[in-house]
Every structure is written in structure tokens, then in C-alpha cells.
Design an enzyme around this catalytic site. Structure first.
Site, PDB file in Angstrom:
ATOM      1  N   HIS A 284     -74.691 -34.525  22.177  1.00 56.76           N
ATOM      2  CA  HIS A 284     -76.162 -34.475  21.686  1.00 56.76           C
ATOM      3  C   HIS A 284     -76.127 -34.814  20.276  1.00 56.76           C
ATOM      4  O   HIS A 284     -75.147 -35.100  19.713  1.00 56.76           O
ATOM      5  CB  HIS A 284     -76.969 -33.227  21.979  1.00 56.76           C
ATOM      6  CG  HIS A 284     -76.509 -32.119  21.474  1.00 56.76           C
ATOM      7  ND1 HIS A 284     -76.584 -31.817  20.065  1.00 56.76           N
ATOM      8  CD2 HIS A 284     -76.007 -31.012  21.867  1.00 56.76           C
ATOM      9  CE1 HIS A 284     -75.707 -30.583  19.675  1.00 56.76           C
ATOM     10  NE2 HIS A 284     -75.586 -29.996  20.820  1.00 56.76           N
TER      11      HIS A 284
ATOM     12  N   HIS B 175     -74.203 -32.964  17.597  1.00 54.36           N
ATOM     13  CA  HIS B 175     -72.839 -33.399  17.673  1.00 54.36           C
ATOM     14  C   HIS B 175     -72.549 -34.899  17.033  1.00 54.36           C
ATOM     15  O   HIS B 175     -71.594 -35.040  16.099  1.00 54.36           O
ATOM     16  CB  HIS B 175     -72.201 -33.731  19.010  1.00 54.36           C
ATOM     17  CG  HIS B 175     -72.161 -32.437  19.742  1.00 54.36           C
ATOM     18  ND1 HIS B 175     -72.784 -32.160  21.000  1.00 54.36           N
ATOM     19  CD2 HIS B 175     -71.666 -31.086  19.492  1.00 54.36           C
ATOM     20  CE1 HIS B 175     -72.482 -30.889  21.295  1.00 54.36           C
ATOM     21  NE2 HIS B 175     -71.973 -30.276  20.432  1.00 54.36           N
TER      22      HIS B 175
ATOM     23  N   LYS C 285     -71.172 -31.665  29.230  1.00 55.62           N
ATOM     24  CA  LYS C 285     -72.489 -31.509  28.682  1.00 55.62           C
ATOM     25  C   LYS C 285     -72.716 -32.822  27.873  1.00 55.62           C
ATOM     26  O   LYS C 285     -71.820 -33.401  27.408  1.00 55.62           O
ATOM     27  CB  LYS C 285     -72.691 -30.402  27.927  1.00 55.62           C
ATOM     28  CG  LYS C 285     -72.757 -29.161  28.537  1.00 55.62           C
ATOM     29  CD  LYS C 285     -73.652 -27.979  28.178  1.00 55.62           C
ATOM     30  CE  LYS C 285     -73.648 -26.758  28.659  1.00 55.62           C
ATOM     31  NZ  LYS C 285     -73.615 -25.712  27.425  1.00 55.62           N
TER      32      LYS C 285
HETATM   33  N1  ARG Z   1     -68.653 -26.860  20.731  1.00 54.69           N
HETATM   34  C1  ARG Z   1     -69.461 -26.033  19.835  1.00 54.69           C
HETATM   35  C2  ARG Z   1     -70.970 -26.608  19.956  1.00 54.69           C
HETATM   36  O1  ARG Z   1     -71.189 -27.834  20.593  1.00 54.69           O
HETATM   37  C3  ARG Z   1     -68.967 -26.433  18.285  1.00 54.69           C
HETATM   38  C4  ARG Z   1     -67.762 -26.243  17.904  1.00 54.69           C
HETATM   39  C5  ARG Z   1     -67.497 -26.367  16.588  1.00 54.69           C
HETATM   40  N2  ARG Z   1     -66.061 -26.006  16.029  1.00 54.69           N
HETATM   41  C6  ARG Z   1     -65.848 -24.735  16.115  1.00 54.69           C
HETATM   42  N3  ARG Z   1     -64.297 -24.412  15.965  1.00 54.69           N
HETATM   43  N4  ARG Z   1     -66.372 -23.771  16.518  1.00 54.69           N
HETATM   44  O2  ARG Z   1     -71.678 -25.965  19.787  1.00 54.69           O
END
Ligand code: ARG
Length: 563
Positions: free
Chosen positions: A127, A130, A124
Site C-alpha cells: 500500500h 509501504h 496483502k
Molecule cells: N510489515 C510491517 C507493516 O506493514 C512493517 C515492518 C517494519 N519493520 C519492522 N522491523 N517492524 O506494517
């Protein structure tokens, strides 16, 4: 001399209160007439069983006033007026001696802090959310490391979940291999969106997706290979963004890393009597705490995001024995982290109190709207490149003769984006507005960088302050205000750590830049005839550039010598 420490020490000689506590209470008054430092006595009234005014009065009568011009008592406050020449000398010499280390300390020595940040999802796009996380996490990493903490930066990649079954199905049906080579994430996104469109018409596709995910979970070769390819291709693209931002991680243990570590956690939750059956799913009930249940296993037996986070939290404690565990993730996941930390607490992990969700707001753009559902996304790399191109345009206009314009545009353009993210308290939503962000005279990254370059250019022209200096000559209001700000660098850093809020530091460097420009506009340097004044001002200029550089560095923003 560290004034706060010194003041805390002399106050401590008069009252029976811990010096560290005293030091924390010391303030810098908003107006210079109110002293250079102030000590409010309100919060001590209970402990000392005395009225705040009385406490202040008694301390003022007996305190050792050495090193201060005067110490006054005003109501419940003690106001300290420093001896300006001594203060200036101490501050500027400290900066000159410590250079890149100015503002650092060893308070965090021996303490490990894990910082989970950036954490995009495979296949993906990376974005803006992030990117926001990346900016905050990277800055906290630098700030904490500067104060001696041992940081472990973790990119908790979203590289597992049922969506990969769908992606495999889509890949087999519609993938254009050439496009995948060239722009992997764009192509993966295209087929993923197509999968959803098609599945609306033909729901059996969903079953096909589930089947592939099952195969992937069972470790079947073809599916695992495909998943690996998606992961590698995505990571390569993410790396481009990290390179532009100059961001590094110590670990890329993403969600898939916990596949073989989840049975153990689920068992533990069960053993502790927390696992409850709910319509076939396994959950931890959190009703008592006003939260919906934390789902551990779905009714088809599959684990989810939260299960992997529970396993990850335990793994991090075991592996890094963290003093603090930080998660830099958008505020839309507030509930998720409350559930996570509460579940850890119910599992009797006393360290759950050391886990922190560092959340942040949403990002909008002043000039466009996006619908992620339709697959309209901003590609981060494009966004950063746009910032760089626009900066180059501005430089071509303002300073066409500049050498290495490309390098400068990259630092300034990328820096302006990072700066925008870190400028306001992180919980606030932010609006991206190119004109505003790239302006050389607002509260922007380019403004601070420009101020740095201006200071450097003065030093290049007039030579560094090697000659004789008389600090008592730095006696205009603007000079002393700037020096006081420079002395407050470490205080700003500690504040930022306390609240896990880089914007405190961003505001600080903006204040420094403003104070420097004011000083520069109102005080002569090159035309100054008194050589002692001139040298002292050059020394002040040099100290300012050093502090701006250190400050920007902690935000993850570079400096340029000319712009
Ligand atoms: N990949 C997740 C997202 O894009 C964020 C992960 C954040 N870290 C965690 N330990 N949950 O929403």
C-alpha cells in the site's frame, strides 16, 4: 577549496575550540548583504567565558583574511565575504573535476548502517504507506552510501503470523486458481476479505484458521508449501514495483526468518529478570516509562510482531555490527518502536541507542477515498502506471515530437511520485494531487527534471564550455546566488543525514532549479557577445546540470536529457 573548513581553520587559530565544532556552527546567511558565510558566537560564550559580541570582535581583529574580500564583525556574528571570482572558480572547477562524485565523501567509511525499509506484508497489497517507506529508505540508502557508509538494505517482509492460517483456510474454501495465477495479490486479498465476512457469521472459521496456523508452525508439509506459494507469488508482484522504482535490497530476511531465533531471545529476556506473567501472556513491563507492556508471548504461547523485531534487532547487531540501525516505518508504529528500543535497553544492549525509528505521516488522495476494511485498496503498480500515463498525455500535448516518449514518461511519472513523498518533512501527512504533482512549473519532480533537460539542451546547442573562461565575469547577483547554492550541496547532504530527512535534499534541488531558471531568464547565453562571459555561463550551466543530476539520483529520481 572548502570554505567552511577554511573558515573553521582560521577561526580555530584564534580561539581554543575544536575545529569540527566550529565548522558545524558556520551558517549561510539568508541575505547576501549579511555575508556569504557567518559564524555566530552565542554558543561559545560559556566555554570561553566571554560575551558573544566580545568573542566576535576579538576574532575579527586578528583573523587571517586571506582568500576573503573582507571579514566583518556585527554584534555576536562574524560575517565572511568571499572573493567572488576565487569562489566561483573553486566551486565550478571542483564540480567539473569530480562530476558524479561531486558532493560525496568518505566520512562513513568503515561504518555499517542497516536500513529496514519498504517491508510490505505477504498476501496483502503493497500500500501507499509501504511506498512512502520505500521512497525514504531508498533515498537514505543512496545518501548514506554516497558519504561512504556501508548500507545494508533490509526488506523485513511481513511473512509470518496468524493471518496465514486464515489465508490457508480461505484458500481451501474459495480460491479461484486461474485468478491466483493472473493476479495473485488481488485474489489472495479477495479470499482474505471473504474469510472475515464469513467469520462474522460463523465464528468457528476462526478456530479453523488457528488450526492451520498451528500446522504451519509445526512445519506440516501441505501448509508450508501453500505458505511458500503465497510468499513467492507476492514477492513477484512486489518486484514489479521495485523494478519500476529501481530499488534493490541486500536482504529479504522477513519475519519468518526469525522463527528459529526467538526462543533464544525469550530466554534471554527471562534470564535478565524482565519477563512477567500477565493474564497468561508473557510481557515486559514498561509502566515506569509510561508505556503499555511489550507483549513477548500471547496467552496461547504464540510469539508476535514485537518478539520477531527483538530477535531481528539482535540478529542485525550480531551479523552487521551496525553503527546505526534505521527503521523506516509509518508514525502509527511509534509506540511499537519505543517499546522495542526500551526493551532492548533494559536487556542491557548499549547499542539500543543506535536504533532509530524514521517515521512518516499518512497519505491521502485528493480525488478518492478508500476503506481498507472493505478491501478497497490502491494497487501500487496501478498508481505508478497512472502517473506514467498521465505524464505521457502531458508530453503528447507539450512536445509531441519528442523521441522515446515512453521512457521519458516512465522516468518523469515515477519520479513525480517519489518526489512528492520526499518533498516535505516526512512526519507531515501528504495529499496526492495529480495536477499539482505533475505540473512542470511548481515545486515538483517534473519541474526539476525539466530544468535539467533545459540545461542540457542549451549545452547541446551551444557546445560545452570548452573555450577560455574568466570566472570574474560571473558577477551578476543571480549568477553568484546560483554558484553559492551549488557550493552548498554537500552541506545539504550532511544536514539530511543528521536528521535522516531526505526532504532537505529535495528542497535543495528545488532551490537549485529555481536559481538556475532565474539566472537563465535574466542573463543572455546564446546571444551574449563577450565570448568569455558566454563560456563562463556555459560552464555554470554545465555545473548546474551535474548537481541536479547528482541530487536527484540521491533521491532515487532519474533524469532525462530531453523532455
Ligand atoms: N510489515 C510491517 C507493516 O506493514 C512493517 C515492518 C517494519 N519493520 C519492522 N522491523 N517492524 O506494517
Amino acid at each position: 577549496m572548502d570554505y567552511k573548513k577554511e573558515i573553521a581553520k582560521v577561526i580555530g587559530e584564534n580561539i581554543d575550540v575544536d575545529v569540527d565544532k566550529i565548522e558545524k556552527l558556520i551558517e549561510i546567511p539568508p541575505k547576501p548583504e549579511m555575508g556569504d558565510y557567518a559564524f555566530p558566537c552565542f554558543s561559545l560564550a560559556k566555554e570561553l567565558r566571554k560575551a558573544p559580541n566580545k568573542i566576535a570582535e576579538e576574532i575579527a581583529a586578528n583573523i587571517n583574511k586571506n582568500g576573503f574580500e573582507r571579514v566583518e564583525n556585527l554584534g555576536p556574528y562574524l560575517n565572511f565575504y568571499v572573493d567572488k571570482a576565487v569562489f566561483s572558480k573553486n566551486t565550478l572547477e571542483k564540480i567539473f573535476d569530480e562530476k558524479d562524485e561531486y558532493g560525496s565523501s568518505k566520512v562513513g567509511e568503515g561504518k555499517n548502517i542497516t536500513i529496514d525499509f519498504s517491508s510490505p506484508n505477504i498476501a496483502k497489497p503493497f500500500h501507499v504507506g509501504h511506498l512512502f517507506s520505500t521512497a525514504i529508505g531508498n533515498s537514505l540508502y543512496k545518501i548514506l552510501s554516497f558519504e561512504g557508509y556501508n548500507c545494508i538494505g533490509i526488506n523485513h517482509l511481513g511473512d509470518w503470523g496468524t493471518q496465514f492460517g486464515k489465508l490457508i483456510s480461505a484458500y481451501k474454501r474459495w480460491c479461484d486458481k486461474d485468478a491466483l495465477e493472473k493476479e495473485p495479490i488481488k485474489e489472495l486479498l479477495r479470499i482474505y476479505v471473504k474469510f472475515h465476512d464469513e467469520a462474522d457469521k460463523d465464528p468457528s472459521l476462526e478456530d479453523e484458521g488457528r488450526m492451520y496456523f498451528k500446522k504451519l508452525e509445526d512445519g506440516e508439509k501441505e501448509e508450508v508449501e501453500l505458505w511458500k506459494t503465497f510468499r513467492e507469488l507476492s514477492l513477484k508482484e512486489f518486484e514489479n514495483v521495485y523494478k519500476l522504482l529501481n530499488v534493490k535490497f541486500d536482504s529479504y530476511a522477513g519475519e519468518s526468518f526469525y522463527n528459529d531465533k526467538m526462543d533464544e531471545v525469550v530466554e534471554e529476556i527471562d534470564k535478565k529478570g524482565l519477563l512477567v506473567d500477565s493474564n497468561g501472556a508473557k510481557v515486559v513491563m514498561l509502566e515506569e516509562y509510561n508505556m503499555p507492556p511489550c507483549i513477548i508471548k500471547k496467552s496461547d504461547g504464540a510469539t508476535i510482531y514485537a518478539t520477531r523485531d527483538l530477535a531481528a534487532a539482535e540478529y542485525r547487531k550480531k551479523t552487521y555490527d551496525f553503527y546505526k540501525s534505521i527503521y523506516v516505518v509509518g508514525s502509527d508504529q511509534k509506540l511499537h518502536f519505543r517499546q522495542l528500543f526500551k526493551t532492548l535497553e533494559l536487556m542491557n544492549h548499549e547499542w539500543s541507542k543506535d536504533c532509530n525509528h524514521v517515521s512518516f505521516g499518512m497519505v491521502r488522495f485528493s480525488d478518492r477515498k478508500f476503506s481498507t476494511r472493505k478491501g478497497e485498496v490502491i494497487f501500487l503498480e496501478d498508481l505508478l502506471k497512472e502517473a506514467v500515463d498521465k505524464t505521457l498525455e502531458i508530453i503528447n500535448e507539450k512536445n509531441p515530437e519528442l523521441e522515446n516518449k515512453e521512457e521519458v514518461s516512465e522516468k518523469v511519472g515515477v519520479g513525480s511520485v517519489v518526489f512528492t513523498f520526499l518533498k516535505n518533512s516526512r512526519e507531515k501527512d501528504i495529499v496526492f494531487d495529480w495536477k499539482e504533482m505533475l505540473s512542470f512549473d511548481g515545486e515538483t519532480g517534473p519541474y526539476v527534471q525539466y530544468t535539467y533537460a533545459r540545461g542540457k539542451s542549451i549545452l547541446r546547442k551551444l557546445g560545452n564550455a570548452e573555450g577560455e573562461i574568466d570566472y570574474s565575469k560571473l558577477n551578476t547577483t543571480e549568477e553568484f546566488e546560483l554558484i553559492k547554492l551549488l557550493a552548498g550541496f554537500q552541506g545539504a547532504i550532511f544536514n539530511a543525514i543528521d536528521k535522516l530527512e531526505p526532504s532537505i535534499l529535495t528542497r535543495y534541488v528545488i532551490e537549485i532549479a529555481k536559481a538556475f531558471n532565474k539566472f537563465y531568464n535574466l542573463n543572455k547565453i546564446s546571444t551574449e557577445e563577450d565570448i568569455l562571459v558566454k563560456n563562463s555561463r556555459l560552464r555554470l550551466t554545465e555545473a548546474t546540470t551535474e548537481v541536479i543530476k547528482n541530487g536527484l539520483n540521491l533521491l532515487g529520481v532519474g533524469v532525462v536529457e530531453k523532455m
